[in-house]
Write an enzyme that holds these catalytic residues in place. Structure first.
Site, PDB file in Angstrom:
ATOM      1  N   ARG A  77       0.785  -1.044  -0.086  1.00 28.49           N
ATOM      2  CA  ARG A  77      -0.014  -0.041   0.054  1.00 28.49           C
ATOM      3  C   ARG A  77       1.015   1.321  -0.015  1.00 28.49           C
ATOM      4  O   ARG A  77       2.149   1.186   0.118  1.00 28.49           O
ATOM      5  CB  ARG A  77      -1.090   0.137   1.131  1.00 28.49           C
ATOM      6  CG  ARG A  77      -0.394  -0.775   2.519  1.00 28.49           C
ATOM      7  CD  ARG A  77       0.388  -0.055   3.129  1.00 28.49           C
ATOM      8  NE  ARG A  77       0.199   1.388   3.429  1.00 28.49           N
ATOM      9  CZ  ARG A  77       1.046   2.357   3.687  1.00 28.49           C
ATOM     10  NH1 ARG A  77       2.420   1.879   3.676  1.00 28.49           N
ATOM     11  NH2 ARG A  77       0.923   3.453   3.827  1.00 28.49           N
ATOM     12  N   GLY A  78       0.386   2.530  -0.214  1.00 28.45           N
ATOM     13  CA  GLY A  78       0.996   3.559  -0.478  1.00 28.45           C
ATOM     14  C   GLY A  78       0.993   3.874  -1.951  1.00 28.45           C
ATOM     15  O   GLY A  78       1.507   3.132  -2.659  1.00 28.45           O
ATOM     16  N   ALA A  79       0.566   5.026  -2.391  1.00 22.65           N
ATOM     17  CA  ALA A  79       0.342   5.423  -3.774  1.00 22.65           C
ATOM     18  C   ALA A  79       1.660   5.158  -4.686  1.00 22.65           C
ATOM     19  O   ALA A  79       1.482   4.277  -5.536  1.00 22.65           O
ATOM     20  CB  ALA A  79      -0.232   6.678  -4.048  1.00 22.65           C
ATOM     21  N   GLN A  99      -2.056   2.258  10.158  1.00 22.31           N
ATOM     22  CA  GLN A  99      -0.792   2.294   9.431  1.00 22.31           C
ATOM     23  C   GLN A  99       0.129   3.145  10.192  1.00 22.31           C
ATOM     24  O   GLN A  99       1.319   2.842  10.228  1.00 22.31           O
ATOM     25  CB  GLN A  99      -1.025   2.828   8.126  1.00 22.31           C
ATOM     26  CG  GLN A  99      -1.917   2.154   6.982  1.00 22.31           C
ATOM     27  CD  GLN A  99      -3.106   2.633   6.980  1.00 22.31           C
ATOM     28  OE1 GLN A  99      -3.898   2.984   7.881  1.00 22.31           O
ATOM     29  NE2 GLN A  99      -3.941   2.328   5.720  1.00 22.31           N
ATOM     30  N   ASP A 106      -2.489  10.668  -2.436  1.00 15.03           N
ATOM     31  CA  ASP A 106      -2.559   9.693  -3.347  1.00 15.03           C
ATOM     32  C   ASP A 106      -3.139  10.411  -4.812  1.00 15.03           C
ATOM     33  O   ASP A 106      -3.090   9.625  -5.667  1.00 15.03           O
ATOM     34  CB  ASP A 106      -3.765   8.856  -2.903  1.00 15.03           C
ATOM     35  CG  ASP A 106      -3.280   7.644  -1.830  1.00 15.03           C
ATOM     36  OD1 ASP A 106      -3.110   6.534  -2.288  1.00 15.03           O
ATOM     37  OD2 ASP A 106      -3.004   8.119  -0.689  1.00 15.03           O
ATOM     38  N   LYS A 152      -5.139   9.637   2.959  1.00 15.79           N
ATOM     39  CA  LYS A 152      -5.768   8.892   3.871  1.00 15.79           C
ATOM     40  C   LYS A 152      -6.852   9.583   4.530  1.00 15.79           C
ATOM     41  O   LYS A 152      -6.733  10.671   4.877  1.00 15.79           O
ATOM     42  CB  LYS A 152      -4.696   8.330   4.870  1.00 15.79           C
ATOM     43  CG  LYS A 152      -5.230   7.118   5.655  1.00 15.79           C
ATOM     44  CD  LYS A 152      -5.962   5.907   4.999  1.00 15.79           C
ATOM     45  CE  LYS A 152      -5.051   5.511   4.048  1.00 15.79           C
ATOM     46  NZ  LYS A 152      -5.692   4.294   3.511  1.00 15.79           N
TER      47      LYS A 152
END
Length: 354
Positions: free
Chosen positions: A58-60, A204, A245, A256
């Protein structure tokens, strides 16, 4: 001008969430951190798409890199005389990858870049495709290190910072975006205090960010998401530093869930607000935040913690995982191309065209 030359990357940049072995893609399973360090091995593009959707990765920026390698895996079974013909066969796999997370623009950006590579490629299209995926990863790492220096240069010595979600090595090719700025700021003795919000419902911040900082020997204080405004009121925080994102043509930023309320609180308390993201996150074709599709995840994610249900049966839940912060609440957007202060449609256009 602040530079990255005085940053000890051996200390501050050693975590890698994505590893290409030449035969498969290994993804550090971020659902199991911090207590279990385990990799998921993907042998085809659908396994990569499933891992993106399941938040294994995860994470753009990391999502875009993983998707690029997913295209390389999809190409293994394709026989074509050139890249253009290969692209026709690969398009269904690309569409499935694109559908795995709709909000992060880096995913669509990376897939568009892989399409362009294929369209121009001849008989050696497979080798060129793999080289393109590797280039996407290497460019992201270089961009993160440069952004770290640029963002740290905005921070006065002795400052406290608050971050949200995870924007570090785990979310990128390495070093991180917002967390890269924090790493650089710590290395250059500009940052005196680091706070991280827990970031419900996937935690997260609690599971990933403070773990990353601990690996670097950086002391960080975890707070409940709902404690952020009170923390700002104490004067302990001078900057809120977050990732993104998707950044729109007017500076509106999707990040987020919980980011928007941090920006509102920061403005009220006179705390500066910084967004850090590579230029691949900037979407000049999206005019403003109202046009961004906000991903809705399973409401069941809100019903418990760590697999233990804490909510009575029969309760409804609403679970958007991103929100949009208006550009007018942002003091600085930092990309590898430079710093945009007080973003507007005009200065975004000057920086990125469109």
């Amino acid at each position: 001008m602040n530079t990255a030359s005085d940053i000890d990357y051996a200390r501050y940049d050693h975590i890698r969430p994505i590893l290409w072995t030449g035969e498969a893609l290994q993804l550090l399973d971020q659902r199991k951190l911090p207590f279990v360090v385990e990799h998921v091995v993907c042998h085809d593009s659908d396994e990569v798409a499933a891992s993106i959707h399941a938040l294994t990765v995860r994470g753009a920026p990391a999502i875009g890199i993983a998707a690029a390698w997913g295209v390389v895996l999809a190409a293994r079974d394709v026989q074509a005389a050139d890249g253009a013909h290969a692209l026709q066969q690969l398009e269904p796999a690309l569409q499935r990858l694109n559908a795995s997370r709709p909000t992060a623009v880096n995913l669509a950006w990376a897939l568009a870049r892989m399409r362009r590579c294929l369209s121009a490629a001849g008989a050696d299209w497979k080798a060129l495709l793999e080289a393109e995926a590797q280039a996407i990863a290497e460019e992201d790492l270089a961009a993160n290190r440069h952004m770290g220096a640029l963002g740290a240069g905005l921070i006065e010595a002795g400052s406290g910072v608050l971050t949200h979600c995870n924007t570090g090595s785990l979310a990128t090719a390495g070093f991180g975006t917002a967390l890269g700025v924090i790493r650089a700021g710590m290395a250059q003795h500009r940052i005196a205090r680091v706070f991280a919000g827990e970031t419900r419902p996937w935690l997260q911040g609690a599971r990933l960010t403070v773990w990353e900082l601990q690996q670097d020997g950086i002391d960080a204080t975890l707070i409940a998401d709902s404690a952020a405004s009170h923390l700002m009121k104490t004067g302990a925080v001078q900057w809120v530093i977050v990732g993104a994102d998707r950044i729109c043509a007017n500076g509106d930023t999707a990040n987020k869930i919980g980011t928007y309320q941090l920006a509102i609180a920061a403005r009220h308390h006179g705390v500066k607000f910084m967004v850090v993201a590579p230029s691949s996150t900037v979407d000049m074709e999206t005019v403003d935040g109202s046009q961004i599709e906000i991903e809705q995840r399973d409401p069941g994610e809100l019903y418990g913690v760590g697999g233990t249900r804490t909510v009575a049966e029969g309760i409804a839940a609403w679970n958007p995982v991103f929100d949009v912060t208006p550009g007018e609440l942002i003091d600085a957007i930092v990309t590898e191309r430079g710093v945009i202060l007080n973003p507007t449609a005009g200065n975004m256009r000057a920086a990125f065209g469109g």
